[in-house]
Design a protein around this motif. Structure first.
Motif, PDB file in Angstrom:
ATOM      1  N   GLY A  78      -1.590   8.658  10.222  1.00  0.00           N
ATOM      2  CA  GLY A  78      -0.170   8.351  10.396  1.00  0.00           C
ATOM      3  C   GLY A  78       0.239   6.940  10.032  1.00  0.00           C
ATOM      4  O   GLY A  78       1.165   6.370  10.625  1.00  0.00           O
ATOM      5  N   MET A  79      -0.415   6.383   9.053  1.00  0.00           N
ATOM      6  CA  MET A  79      -0.068   5.016   8.653  1.00  0.00           C
ATOM      7  C   MET A  79       1.313   4.991   7.985  1.00  0.00           C
ATOM      8  O   MET A  79       1.679   5.908   7.256  1.00  0.00           O
ATOM      9  CB  MET A  79      -1.106   4.477   7.659  1.00  0.00           C
ATOM     10  CG  MET A  79      -2.467   4.234   8.273  1.00  0.00           C
ATOM     11  SD  MET A  79      -2.406   2.922   9.530  1.00  0.00           S
ATOM     12  CE  MET A  79      -3.784   3.456  10.584  1.00  0.00           C
ATOM     13  N   ASP A  80       2.027   3.880   8.196  1.00  0.00           N
ATOM     14  CA  ASP A  80       3.367   3.731   7.609  1.00  0.00           C
ATOM     15  C   ASP A  80       3.335   2.982   6.274  1.00  0.00           C
ATOM     16  O   ASP A  80       4.354   2.908   5.583  1.00  0.00           O
ATOM     17  CB  ASP A  80       4.274   2.963   8.574  1.00  0.00           C
ATOM     18  CG  ASP A  80       4.515   3.760   9.841  1.00  0.00           C
ATOM     19  OD1 ASP A  80       5.083   4.862   9.729  1.00  0.00           O
ATOM     20  OD2 ASP A  80       4.102   3.305  10.922  1.00  0.00           O
ATOM     21  N   GLY A  81       2.190   2.414   5.981  1.00  0.00           N
ATOM     22  CA  GLY A  81       2.080   1.689   4.719  1.00  0.00           C
ATOM     23  C   GLY A  81       0.690   1.100   4.570  1.00  0.00           C
ATOM     24  O   GLY A  81      -0.111   1.117   5.527  1.00  0.00           O
ATOM     25  N   TYR A  82       0.388   0.580   3.359  1.00  0.00           N
ATOM     26  CA  TYR A  82      -0.967   0.125   3.041  1.00  0.00           C
ATOM     27  C   TYR A  82      -0.940  -1.180   2.251  1.00  0.00           C
ATOM     28  O   TYR A  82      -0.065  -1.386   1.405  1.00  0.00           O
ATOM     29  CB  TYR A  82      -1.685   1.160   2.165  1.00  0.00           C
ATOM     30  CG  TYR A  82      -1.812   2.498   2.828  1.00  0.00           C
ATOM     31  CD1 TYR A  82      -2.942   2.824   3.577  1.00  0.00           C
ATOM     32  CD2 TYR A  82      -0.786   3.430   2.724  1.00  0.00           C
ATOM     33  CE1 TYR A  82      -3.039   4.058   4.212  1.00  0.00           C
ATOM     34  CE2 TYR A  82      -0.870   4.660   3.355  1.00  0.00           C
ATOM     35  CZ  TYR A  82      -1.997   4.968   4.110  1.00  0.00           C
ATOM     36  OH  TYR A  82      -2.092   6.169   4.742  1.00  0.00           O
ATOM     37  N   VAL A  83      -1.946  -2.001   2.534  1.00  0.00           N
ATOM     38  CA  VAL A  83      -2.225  -3.166   1.701  1.00  0.00           C
ATOM     39  C   VAL A  83      -3.578  -2.955   1.042  1.00  0.00           C
ATOM     40  O   VAL A  83      -4.559  -2.664   1.734  1.00  0.00           O
ATOM     41  CB  VAL A  83      -2.258  -4.463   2.552  1.00  0.00           C
ATOM     42  CG1 VAL A  83      -2.761  -5.640   1.723  1.00  0.00           C
ATOM     43  CG2 VAL A  83      -0.882  -4.743   3.134  1.00  0.00           C
ATOM     44  N   ILE A  84      -3.608  -3.081  -0.291  1.00  0.00           N
ATOM     45  CA  ILE A  84      -4.903  -3.037  -0.996  1.00  0.00           C
ATOM     46  C   ILE A  84      -5.363  -4.474  -1.162  1.00  0.00           C
ATOM     47  O   ILE A  84      -4.758  -5.241  -1.919  1.00  0.00           O
ATOM     48  CB  ILE A  84      -4.775  -2.327  -2.356  1.00  0.00           C
ATOM     49  CG1 ILE A  84      -4.315  -0.884  -2.124  1.00  0.00           C
ATOM     50  CG2 ILE A  84      -6.103  -2.362  -3.098  1.00  0.00           C
ATOM     51  CD1 ILE A  84      -4.247  -0.048  -3.381  1.00  0.00           C
ATOM     52  N   ALA A  85      -6.419  -4.829  -0.432  1.00  0.00           N
ATOM     53  CA  ALA A  85      -6.741  -6.231  -0.248  1.00  0.00           C
ATOM     54  C   ALA A  85      -7.853  -6.714  -1.177  1.00  0.00           C
ATOM     55  O   ALA A  85      -8.916  -7.169  -0.744  1.00  0.00           O
ATOM     56  CB  ALA A  85      -7.074  -6.503   1.215  1.00  0.00           C
ATOM     57  N   GLU A 128      -0.191   7.916  -5.219  1.00  0.00           N
ATOM     58  CA  GLU A 128      -0.114   9.383  -5.278  1.00  0.00           C
ATOM     59  C   GLU A 128      -0.443   9.983  -3.906  1.00  0.00           C
ATOM     60  O   GLU A 128       0.131  11.002  -3.522  1.00  0.00           O
ATOM     61  CB  GLU A 128      -1.083   9.936  -6.334  1.00  0.00           C
ATOM     62  CG  GLU A 128      -0.692   9.606  -7.776  1.00  0.00           C
ATOM     63  CD  GLU A 128      -1.615  10.276  -8.789  1.00  0.00           C
ATOM     64  OE1 GLU A 128      -2.414  11.155  -8.412  1.00  0.00           O
ATOM     65  OE2 GLU A 128      -1.567   9.911  -9.980  1.00  0.00           O
ATOM     66  N   LEU A 129      -1.361   9.351  -3.183  1.00  0.00           N
ATOM     67  CA  LEU A 129      -1.774   9.892  -1.891  1.00  0.00           C
ATOM     68  C   LEU A 129      -0.811   9.568  -0.755  1.00  0.00           C
ATOM     69  O   LEU A 129      -0.635  10.359   0.171  1.00  0.00           O
ATOM     70  CB  LEU A 129      -3.149   9.329  -1.499  1.00  0.00           C
ATOM     71  CG  LEU A 129      -4.367   9.755  -2.308  1.00  0.00           C
ATOM     72  CD1 LEU A 129      -5.613   9.094  -1.715  1.00  0.00           C
ATOM     73  CD2 LEU A 129      -4.516  11.271  -2.304  1.00  0.00           C
ATOM     74  N   ALA A 130      -0.215   8.378  -0.829  1.00  0.00           N
ATOM     75  CA  ALA A 130       0.505   7.864   0.340  1.00  0.00           C
ATOM     76  C   ALA A 130       1.961   8.281   0.360  1.00  0.00           C
ATOM     77  O   ALA A 130       2.607   8.378  -0.670  1.00  0.00           O
ATOM     78  CB  ALA A 130       0.409   6.345   0.360  1.00  0.00           C
ATOM     79  N   ARG A 131       2.456   8.482   1.561  1.00  0.00           N
ATOM     80  CA  ARG A 131       3.874   8.723   1.760  1.00  0.00           C
ATOM     81  C   ARG A 131       4.624   7.388   1.791  1.00  0.00           C
ATOM     82  O   ARG A 131       5.632   7.207   1.141  1.00  0.00           O
ATOM     83  CB  ARG A 131       4.069   9.470   3.074  1.00  0.00           C
ATOM     84  CG  ARG A 131       5.398  10.168   3.272  1.00  0.00           C
ATOM     85  CD  ARG A 131       5.573  10.543   4.749  1.00  0.00           C
ATOM     86  NE  ARG A 131       5.228   9.413   5.607  1.00  0.00           N
ATOM     87  CZ  ARG A 131       6.022   8.327   5.818  1.00  0.00           C
ATOM     88  NH1 ARG A 131       7.207   8.272   5.270  1.00  0.00           N
ATOM     89  NH2 ARG A 131       5.615   7.325   6.585  1.00  0.00           N
ATOM     90  N   ARG A 174       2.086  13.769  -5.410  1.00  0.00           N
ATOM     91  CA  ARG A 174       0.758  14.046  -4.853  1.00  0.00           C
ATOM     92  C   ARG A 174      -0.159  14.633  -5.934  1.00  0.00           C
ATOM     93  O   ARG A 174       0.286  15.387  -6.795  1.00  0.00           O
ATOM     94  CB  ARG A 174       0.866  15.059  -3.722  1.00  0.00           C
ATOM     95  CG  ARG A 174       1.253  14.439  -2.362  1.00  0.00           C
ATOM     96  CD  ARG A 174       1.105  15.462  -1.242  1.00  0.00           C
ATOM     97  NE  ARG A 174      -0.245  16.007  -1.175  1.00  0.00           N
ATOM     98  CZ  ARG A 174      -1.293  15.341  -0.676  1.00  0.00           C
ATOM     99  NH1 ARG A 174      -1.151  14.127  -0.187  1.00  0.00           N
ATOM    100  NH2 ARG A 174      -2.491  15.890  -0.679  1.00  0.00           N
ATOM    101  N   PRO A 175      -1.460  14.296  -5.864  1.00  0.00           N
ATOM    102  CA  PRO A 175      -2.410  14.889  -6.823  1.00  0.00           C
ATOM    103  C   PRO A 175      -2.337  16.413  -6.765  1.00  0.00           C
ATOM    104  O   PRO A 175      -2.156  16.993  -5.690  1.00  0.00           O
ATOM    105  CB  PRO A 175      -3.779  14.402  -6.331  1.00  0.00           C
ATOM    106  CG  PRO A 175      -3.491  13.167  -5.540  1.00  0.00           C
ATOM    107  CD  PRO A 175      -2.120  13.363  -4.941  1.00  0.00           C
ATOM    108  N   LEU A 176      -2.462  17.038  -7.918  1.00  0.00           N
ATOM    109  CA  LEU A 176      -2.461  18.495  -7.970  1.00  0.00           C
ATOM    110  C   LEU A 176      -3.715  19.033  -7.281  1.00  0.00           C
ATOM    111  O   LEU A 176      -4.808  18.485  -7.461  1.00  0.00           O
ATOM    112  CB  LEU A 176      -2.436  18.962  -9.433  1.00  0.00           C
ATOM    113  CG  LEU A 176      -1.191  18.549 -10.222  1.00  0.00           C
ATOM    114  CD1 LEU A 176      -1.342  18.950 -11.697  1.00  0.00           C
ATOM    115  CD2 LEU A 176       0.060  19.175  -9.627  1.00  0.00           C
TER     116      LEU A 176
END
Lengths: 246, 246, 246, 246, 246, 246
Positions: free
Chosen positions: E68-75, E87-90, E228-230
């Motif tokens: 249930g994450m609301d967002g992401y940082v690619i560090a 593609e994966l994340a909402r 989203r990925p097929l």
């Protein structure tokens, strides 16, 4: 033909020097009307100065339309208010940076701009981009001479500028020089003689180009972005600037 | 001031029309010398035609230097041999596409080129890029009128061109038109009246710009890429073109 | 497969060296036909030279079509007449700058061009842009060795070129070298051994690439800009170049 | 010469088709080693699929180095892992999009890519930019045929692709077509016959180009960005991929 | 609000430092979930390392969606897998190079990136281009400090980095600095104090920006490229990564 | 944290709507100070209007510095006076076009701007270029709704805007929408719900981003172009704007 040369800063002696340079190259039938802005900064050395120079500049263009001018030169190397002035004017409006860069690009494969303060070099790059001239512009170099020191008696300005021009030829591979300040209008020929490559100065270049365009019967496009400002009522101390229907 | 207008194709009646247009806008002290190439293609409609037009064009520039010309107009919209001509010439050399695009870019936020054959649209895009004008050029449109049909009596050329101009305004959002062929020089004013936006024609634009540049005392930079050709002995039928030391 | 290697200058000993290099890499079924231009400049060192090299070059392409050639290499680093040659040819036509830049761009993240005279560096930049290669090209460096001095016995050319290559690696951060003159064809491997990064030479690169394209059955697109020249009658000494209907 | 053709998806029947196409154009001395990735997605239709195709692809390159391969073709139109593969490989590594775009750019003034799903068109534009090919690429068009439906018996794929190619010629002004999927390798010649302009297919184009580069003795630059991966110990299920000192 | 900070390399002590930095700037309602990749390279110093970091990174994003994450940082400064993660994340997914470059571009006219190894400077330029930031980026400078040496006790890293920053101000004319490695997260303020211009660090910048975007209710566009990925079945050791229907 | 939201036109009811939108997304510790310009145009619909909005805008920034503001939002989609404001301000200054374009570029592969009058589309393209966002911007579309009609009761504005957004998705292939006028601040969520892709609105985006930057302790670079205006005495009615030493 009546061409108005507008100095968007308030320093009248710069206007006078520019008018002399402009008249020296003007064609037989051309009358040069030189105007000094009546409000705002005495020199334009950054974005803030430039912003506050706009009302005075645009007042002169609006007056010029009433006076029947056939075209305009905006005589500051930042070409302040160029697009706004085109909304007001029927005839062509040319900035001195625009004219100088265009001229340099057709007589040399590349040029460098030599200007006053380092803080204004970014402004020159913005203009080069806006006019499609980045591909010709090898560098924008500052001399760190303040605008109003350019014609101070005893100033080392001309020496410093010529030295920077030489560095542009040697280090940047430029083939011509664009002088990056209206205050350098009377230095161009002497520096050209000294360094041996074309030195383009914008006040005279713009005057001749407005003359050429007006001579061709070309006017500013009134379709789209340069259409006259929409009539509306401005507020407060700037109410006099309210655009009216044509 | 002596300006040589060179038609790089061999069709003399096109030269005559262009000379009339050029003289109609020339300044008081300007003499327009119109020359027709003495060899090569009668019209330039592709890269091959253009390549074979170069010897005739460059012969006229070389002759012009001996005749004391102050500047040159290359009067074909592909601006053939522009850089080579600059190697030969002391004064400014302007191509008509170059002049028209530069002029259009200062009186309008954008323009479209309307030209003859579809196969030459790529050439116009090459020029737009070379001059930094792609940012202003919304489209290059072909009418598929052949160059030599432009002034054929009874030709539908003017109608087809005006229609294409209108499509450029509506579909491409252009605010001005550049006519993309020297053979359209005498159509500009009529089409402008018809479509109501500035129509820039290169022969007259280039003439006025060479006049302006020469009036400023600006010459072609002789440092670097536009330096005189190195002296060497050419072989075979082109031996007469051998560059000599100045 | 028959591939014609055209030296667009008139110096036969350069053609011979190039033919040896090309044949050394050619595939089993490939015949390399080397031709020297029969008219024009003995070396191409500027736009004027290049313009006068075009008739001789295009005559060889036209002859090649009659001889049944499957493809062409234009063996001068300015890639003169490339688009015009494509109008004439059925098979692929590749310039040596084009081949070398493309090859360098796929084996290294970046390259520098090392060429002869400073006045030609602008021409190399024009080509890099035309081919989409500016993003890979860190610099174009001149050695100021004249083309015809490259193979003069006792010439310091190879030393000067290798030194300039090293500066390109150190000062420009280039990861590979493109040799910028057809006359350097036989130096590539020795310099590569010396400096330790890939050194791409255009004559051999172009030969292999024409071989590859022809081997794929790919021909020049005859739709649009590269369509055959329109049939018309040329005038004067160039009448023999008149395009005829296919 | 040993060239490894790597299908980075896991669908062996696509590899077989590609191998047949590649061998049909390979030179006399060339052995084509076709490999199918042993892990990851059966088709690559987006960034996520592509990311998970990289381990399988890079395992095949690493194996190829032990097997003495002279060069590699990455046989998926997204050119996945191209730069990473170049870090591993001594010889040249070419992606099929890269080869097809480069080839199309030298036989035609412009091309359009016709690919599978709309969601991958952005990926093709990224590649065009990375290779300097945006200036030649008029459009990237999707057919919305899924990769694995391309060779389904009775599929309308070929018809849909040919129709989209025609639209590219008419609506985009493209002069050649690049097929945007490795699964289209065997359709190129038939579609070319049908639409009458060059159709470039990447698997064969890349094979021939690796052959050409390896034939020139050119290897991947091992200075800078494409240097071998630094030796370090990877963790978890990917430990086998740990780079070791050469 | 739950934001997941993903370290795509496997070095947990780097994750810890970054988490401390991120939590120090996080807003009142923000929970920072820091995760270390469970497989692949312990540091990312090239394209190969980056490729093998993708499975571990994407596994964390997939887990994040279940959590249930609301967002992401690619560090990691190469922003590995950014588009695949989208593609994966909402919710929004931001890379630290992306965040740092964008932030620097709005507080300064230009910036320079100071990073670790020279071999990664090309990667930073690729990102600058991808994000439209080349116009602001004066240079990418390497210190040749290895990623895992950045926090080694007694390391000269901070000194070397500060020195390189000073060179960027003086030699490149940069007005701000972007630190080019996640491992430099805790050095920013000290270096800023030392050199007197803004120093932007990506981990904190990305955290605040994800917070801002999520606070605005903005999610990743699920139309087109980031859909989203097929759903499909992956093969071999990567079968667990198979995308499923949502 | 104190953030000043400046409406550079004089229409107070627009300021009120924007303030409500901004406060709805502001963080716990953020105070939003909304100010309406006290002089100049009641709406900004062209370059002339924009020029005359600058004094009023800059007066508010200067006042903000005295009031201890931590950052500023310039709440008109033309981002008027952005660079001049940065010369005055210590903290970050963000324009709403800048914020919206940056935000859209990280949540979607591409966006289209939907704005008011056709005459302002060129201004939006200028901004996209200035911020490096042209690569993400598929189109700028006008609805020909005047700014002050946006919230007129019974206005069809919302319907017209939503329709134009849909055309942007279908015809331009955009994946997200940027609303191109401060007066659309309260329409974003409703339109987003209606069209099903992210709709980015600049007032709220800019507020959150200033909050983020200030939260990071980042201030405007005071080296170079954004240094404080040089102290000098302005003339005439604008004398009160004279910059003083800090």
């Amino acid at each position: 033909m009546k061409i108005k040369l507008i100095n968007p800063n308030t320093t009248a002696r710069m206007t006078e020097t520019m008018a002399i340079c402009a008249r020296a190259v003007a064609g037989a039938g051309t009358e040069v009307y030189a105007a000094t802005s009546s409000m705002g900064p005495p020199s334009i050395e950054g974005w803030y100065d430039e912003s506050l120079a706009l009302p005075g500049l645009l007042a002169e263009v609006a007056a010029g339309e009433r006076e029947g001018m056939d075209g305009y030169v905006i005589a500051c190397f930042g070409d302040p208010g160029l697009f706004a002035a085109r909304e007001l004017a029927r005839g062509p409006v040319i900035g001195i940076a625009e004219a100088a860069m265009h001229a340099a690009s057709v007589i040399a494969p590349s040029f460098a701009v030599v200007t006053t303060l380092a803080r204004t070099t970014g402004m020159a790059w913005h203009l080069a981009e806006r006019y499609g001239m980045t591909r010709f512009c090898r560098n924008v170099r500052a001399t760190d001479v303040a605008v109003l020191d350019l014609d101070r008696p005893g100033s080392a300005a001309r020496r410093l500028i010529a030295d920077e021009c030489r560095r542009a030829l040697e280090d940047d591979g430029a083939d011509a020089i664009v002088l990056g300040c209206a205050g350098m209008a009377d230095l161009a020929r002497a520096i050209e003689d000294e360094i041996g490559v074309p030195v383009v100065e914008g006040v005279t270049a713009a005057l001749k180009w407005v003359e050429a365009l007006a001579g061709l019967g070309l006017a500013t496009a009134k379709r789209g972005e340069y259409a006259r400002p929409l009539a509306k009522r401005y507020d407060g101390p700037l109410a006099d600037f309210s655009p009216r229907d044509a």
